[in-house]
Design a protein around this motif. Structure first.
Motif, PDB file in Angstrom:
ATOM      1  N   UNK A 148       0.848  -1.205   0.000  1.00  0.00           N
ATOM      2  CA  UNK A 148       0.000   0.000   0.000  1.00  0.00           C
ATOM      3  C   UNK A 148       0.879   1.250   0.000  1.00  0.00           C
ATOM      4  N   UNK A 149       2.015   1.142   0.684  1.00  0.00           N
ATOM      5  CA  UNK A 149       2.967   2.247   0.814  1.00  0.00           C
ATOM      6  C   UNK A 149       3.375   2.801  -0.563  1.00  0.00           C
ATOM      7  N   UNK A 150       3.475   1.897  -1.530  1.00  0.00           N
ATOM      8  CA  UNK A 150       3.906   2.262  -2.880  1.00  0.00           C
ATOM      9  C   UNK A 150       2.968   3.317  -3.503  1.00  0.00           C
ATOM     10  N   UNK A 151       1.719   3.334  -3.042  1.00  0.00           N
ATOM     11  CA  UNK A 151       0.726   4.224  -3.656  1.00  0.00           C
ATOM     12  C   UNK A 151       0.476   5.497  -2.829  1.00  0.00           C
ATOM     13  N   UNK A 152       1.256   5.646  -1.769  1.00  0.00           N
ATOM     14  CA  UNK A 152       1.065   6.780  -0.861  1.00  0.00           C
ATOM     15  C   UNK A 152       1.209   8.107  -1.617  1.00  0.00           C
ATOM     16  N   UNK A 153       0.237   8.978  -1.419  1.00  0.00           N
ATOM     17  CA  UNK A 153       0.229  10.329  -2.016  1.00  0.00           C
ATOM     18  C   UNK A 153       0.273  10.331  -3.549  1.00  0.00           C
ATOM     19  N   UNK A 154      -0.146   9.241  -4.158  1.00  0.00           N
ATOM     20  CA  UNK A 154      -0.143   9.190  -5.628  1.00  0.00           C
ATOM     21  C   UNK A 154      -1.573   9.250  -6.162  1.00  0.00           C
ATOM     22  N   UNK A 155      -1.671   9.584  -7.435  1.00  0.00           N
ATOM     23  CA  UNK A 155      -2.982   9.553  -8.088  1.00  0.00           C
ATOM     24  C   UNK A 155      -3.086   8.217  -8.819  1.00  0.00           C
ATOM     25  N   UNK A 156      -4.125   7.465  -8.454  1.00  0.00           N
ATOM     26  CA  UNK A 156      -4.214   6.072  -8.893  1.00  0.00           C
ATOM     27  C   UNK A 156      -5.532   5.854  -9.634  1.00  0.00           C
ATOM     28  N   UNK A 157      -5.453   5.155 -10.773  1.00  0.00           N
ATOM     29  CA  UNK A 157      -6.700   4.720 -11.407  1.00  0.00           C
ATOM     30  C   UNK A 157      -6.759   3.194 -11.320  1.00  0.00           C
ATOM     31  N   UNK A 158      -7.912   2.710 -10.866  1.00  0.00           N
ATOM     32  CA  UNK A 158      -8.125   1.263 -10.747  1.00  0.00           C
ATOM     33  C   UNK A 158      -9.158   0.864 -11.782  1.00  0.00           C
ATOM     34  N   UNK A 159      -8.856  -0.163 -12.550  1.00  0.00           N
ATOM     35  CA  UNK A 159      -9.823  -0.652 -13.531  1.00  0.00           C
ATOM     36  C   UNK A 159     -10.370  -1.989 -13.057  1.00  0.00           C
ATOM     37  N   UNK A 160     -11.688  -2.065 -12.888  1.00  0.00           N
ATOM     38  CA  UNK A 160     -12.317  -3.300 -12.424  1.00  0.00           C
ATOM     39  C   UNK A 160     -13.480  -2.959 -11.524  1.00  0.00           C
ATOM     40  N   UNK A 161     -14.417  -3.913 -11.369  1.00  0.00           N
ATOM     41  CA  UNK A 161     -15.600  -3.604 -10.561  1.00  0.00           C
ATOM     42  C   UNK A 161     -15.993  -4.725  -9.635  1.00  0.00           C
ATOM     43  N   UNK A 162     -15.092  -5.694  -9.431  1.00  0.00           N
ATOM     44  CA  UNK A 162     -15.384  -6.808  -8.518  1.00  0.00           C
ATOM     45  C   UNK A 162     -14.898  -6.479  -7.112  1.00  0.00           C
ATOM     46  N   UNK A 163     -15.004  -7.491  -6.228  1.00  0.00           N
ATOM     47  CA  UNK A 163     -14.644  -7.274  -4.821  1.00  0.00           C
ATOM     48  C   UNK A 163     -13.219  -6.761  -4.620  1.00  0.00           C
ATOM     49  N   UNK A 164     -12.260  -7.357  -5.352  1.00  0.00           N
ATOM     50  CA  UNK A 164     -10.859  -6.957  -5.125  1.00  0.00           C
ATOM     51  C   UNK A 164     -10.634  -5.519  -5.534  1.00  0.00           C
ATOM     52  N   UNK A 165     -11.186  -5.132  -6.706  1.00  0.00           N
ATOM     53  CA  UNK A 165     -10.990  -3.763  -7.194  1.00  0.00           C
ATOM     54  C   UNK A 165     -11.606  -2.767  -6.206  1.00  0.00           C
ATOM     55  N   UNK A 166     -12.805  -3.085  -5.719  1.00  0.00           N
ATOM     56  CA  UNK A 166     -13.497  -2.182  -4.790  1.00  0.00           C
ATOM     57  C   UNK A 166     -12.715  -2.093  -3.473  1.00  0.00           C
ATOM     58  N   UNK A 167     -12.247  -3.243  -3.056  1.00  0.00           N
ATOM     59  CA  UNK A 167     -11.476  -3.330  -1.818  1.00  0.00           C
ATOM     60  C   UNK A 167     -10.201  -2.482  -1.905  1.00  0.00           C
ATOM     61  N   UNK A 168      -9.481  -2.608  -3.002  1.00  0.00           N
ATOM     62  CA  UNK A 168      -8.261  -1.820  -3.179  1.00  0.00           C
ATOM     63  C   UNK A 168      -8.591  -0.323  -3.215  1.00  0.00           C
ATOM     64  N   UNK A 169      -9.683   0.007  -3.911  1.00  0.00           N
ATOM     65  CA  UNK A 169     -10.074   1.422  -3.995  1.00  0.00           C
ATOM     66  C   UNK A 169     -10.349   1.957  -2.592  1.00  0.00           C
ATOM     67  N   UNK A 170     -11.074   1.176  -1.783  1.00  0.00           N
ATOM     68  CA  UNK A 170     -11.385   1.630  -0.421  1.00  0.00           C
ATOM     69  C   UNK A 170     -10.121   1.778   0.422  1.00  0.00           C
ATOM     70  N   UNK A 171      -9.220   0.804   0.281  1.00  0.00           N
ATOM     71  CA  UNK A 171      -8.000   0.865   1.102  1.00  0.00           C
ATOM     72  C   UNK A 171      -7.101   2.014   0.676  1.00  0.00           C
TER      73      UNK A 171
END
Ligand SMILES: Cc1cc2nc3c(=O)[nH]c(=O)nc-3n(C[C@H](O)[C@H](O)[C@H](O)COP(=O)(O)OP(=O)(O)OC[C@H]3O[C@@H](n4cnc5c(N)ncnc54)[C@H](O)[C@@H]3O)c2cc1C
Length: 349
Positions: A148-171
């Motif tokens: 998760x640290x790798x994405x700290x203070x970055x602008x991230x786009x997530x492609x996907x709409x299942x549980x994992x994608x939603x989970x990552x977006x929330x985290x």
């Protein structure tokens, strides 16, 4: 075959089920080998190393990576032989009933019994279907969230709409500078509570939208912008981003059971149809973990442990019919006498 090459138990797959099988097989004094396709043991938990796992009995919440570490330590207690980077492609039997496990590289492993612990098969993420996308994989195109640290203070786009994608977006929402989520359908496909959390968060969601272009920066090494196209309206949007995460599910290679000469009864063309004691339709061949299916099957890490102990106990009796049906509990098992002495010394130091 040299007799040294013959193992009592060979376990295909080094995830939680395979590792616990190796531990328990050592406990029951069988010569054991684990064969794993990946370069490391731990199985599917490598997909979620930073997620907290709460539902393994007796363990306080533990991150995936830590659980892998502990599972591996336990799995190697009795020094099983470990073969990494090898994919088993078929299982057959010779005239003496010895199992022959053939690897993709042409090596044959010999075993008196086999425990199939291949989980969901060999998992490979579904790649982004854009020409040339693979060149960004060493830069900022990700198929998993290892840190998760790798994405700290970055602008991230997530492609996907299942549980994992939603989970990552929330985290990532509380860690990253900005999170966008893009999904090809008009609504998300996950647990209600997680969807609610996401919709109430600062994450911007683009529905009916897919990534149609990755636009590199001046150095040509990093993706700087993604082009999203809305399939309903044709509208095109450009997002300035630092990282792209693709979560389009996994392809699973389950050819092993289908290709094998042995007639292993299957369910839904994928799972080993087994008994509650982890037996398959082939005597001497057992299954444990996510690959096993029966009425009482529990698709949890905790369930994999029970399958593993059952499979090992059955393997023991297959090789030695007069052996005890179950292994002795660890707390007064002689197998740990020496190690316990060391541990007690540590405790009273
Ligand atoms: C995002 C996510 C979160 C989860 N969270 C939890 C949780 O909180 N609690 C919980 O209990 N469960 C959780 N699970 C489920 C849990 O991870 C699985 O139930 C568990 O990993 C199954 O273990 P296994 O050993 O059967 O299979 P796996 O972990 O899938 O391991 C199978 C291994 O076999 C190897 N293999 C496959 N085919 C071959 C072959 N032909 N030759 C050699 N090797 C092969 C694979 O490479 C893999 O390493 C989660 C799963 C996911 C995806």
């Amino acid at each position: 075959m040299n007799i040294d090459e013959l193992f009592d138990v060979t376990i295909i797959g080094g995830g939680p089920a395979g590792l616990y099988s190796a531990f328990y097989s050592g406990l029951r004094e069988m010569k054991t080998k684990i064969i794993e396709f990946q370069p490391q043991l731990g199985g599917k938990i490598h997909v979620y190393p930073e997620k907290m796992i709460w539902d393994v009995g007796g363990l306080s919440p533990i991150p995936g990576a830590k659980l892998i570490e502990q599972l591996v330590q336990q799995g190697l207690t009795f020094d099983p032989e470990v073969v990494l980077n090898e994919k088993i492609v078929s299982v057959s039997r010779d005239q003496d009933g010895i199992f022959l496990l053939k690897t993709a590289s042409g090596v044959v492993h010999y075993s008196r019994t086999v425990i199939v612990a291949v989980g969901g098969g060999i998992l490979t993420p579904q790649k982004l279907d854009i020409e040339g996308a693979e060149r960004f994989e060493i830069a900022n195109l990700n198929y998993t969230v290892k840190s998760l640290q790798h994405f700290k203070n970055k602008t991230v786009v997530i492609s996907g709409g299942g549980n994992s994608a939603i989970d990552w977006a929330n985290e990532l929402e509380s860690i990253a500078k900005k999170v966008y989520l893009t999904y090809r359908k008009d609504s998300l496909n996950g647990h209600e509570a997680q969807i609610t959390q996401l919709m109430e968060s600062s994450c911007d969601c683009y529905f009916n939208s897919t990534i149609t272009k990755l636009i590199a920066g001046e150095n040509h090494e990093l993706i700087q912008q993604v082009e999203l196209t809305n399939s309903e309206t044709g509208e095109v949007t450009y997002l300035e981003i630092d990282e792209v995460i693709i979560n389009h599910g996994y392809e699973r290679d389950s050819a092993l059971l289908q290709n094998s000469e042995l007639k292993i009864e299957m369910e839904e063309d994928f799972y080993v149809k087994g008994s509650a004691n982890s037996e398959s339709s082939v005597p001497g061949l057992y299954a444990a973990g996510d690959i096993l299916k029966h009425d009482g099957k529990l698709h949890l890490i905790a369930g994999a442990f029970q399958d593993a102990a059952n499979a090992v106990n059955k393997a023991k009796q297959f090789i030695q019919p007069d052996a005890l049906k179950y292994g002795m509990v660890s707390s007064h098992n002689d197998a740990f006498k020496e190690r316990n002495r060391e541990l007690v010394k540590e405790l009273i130091k």
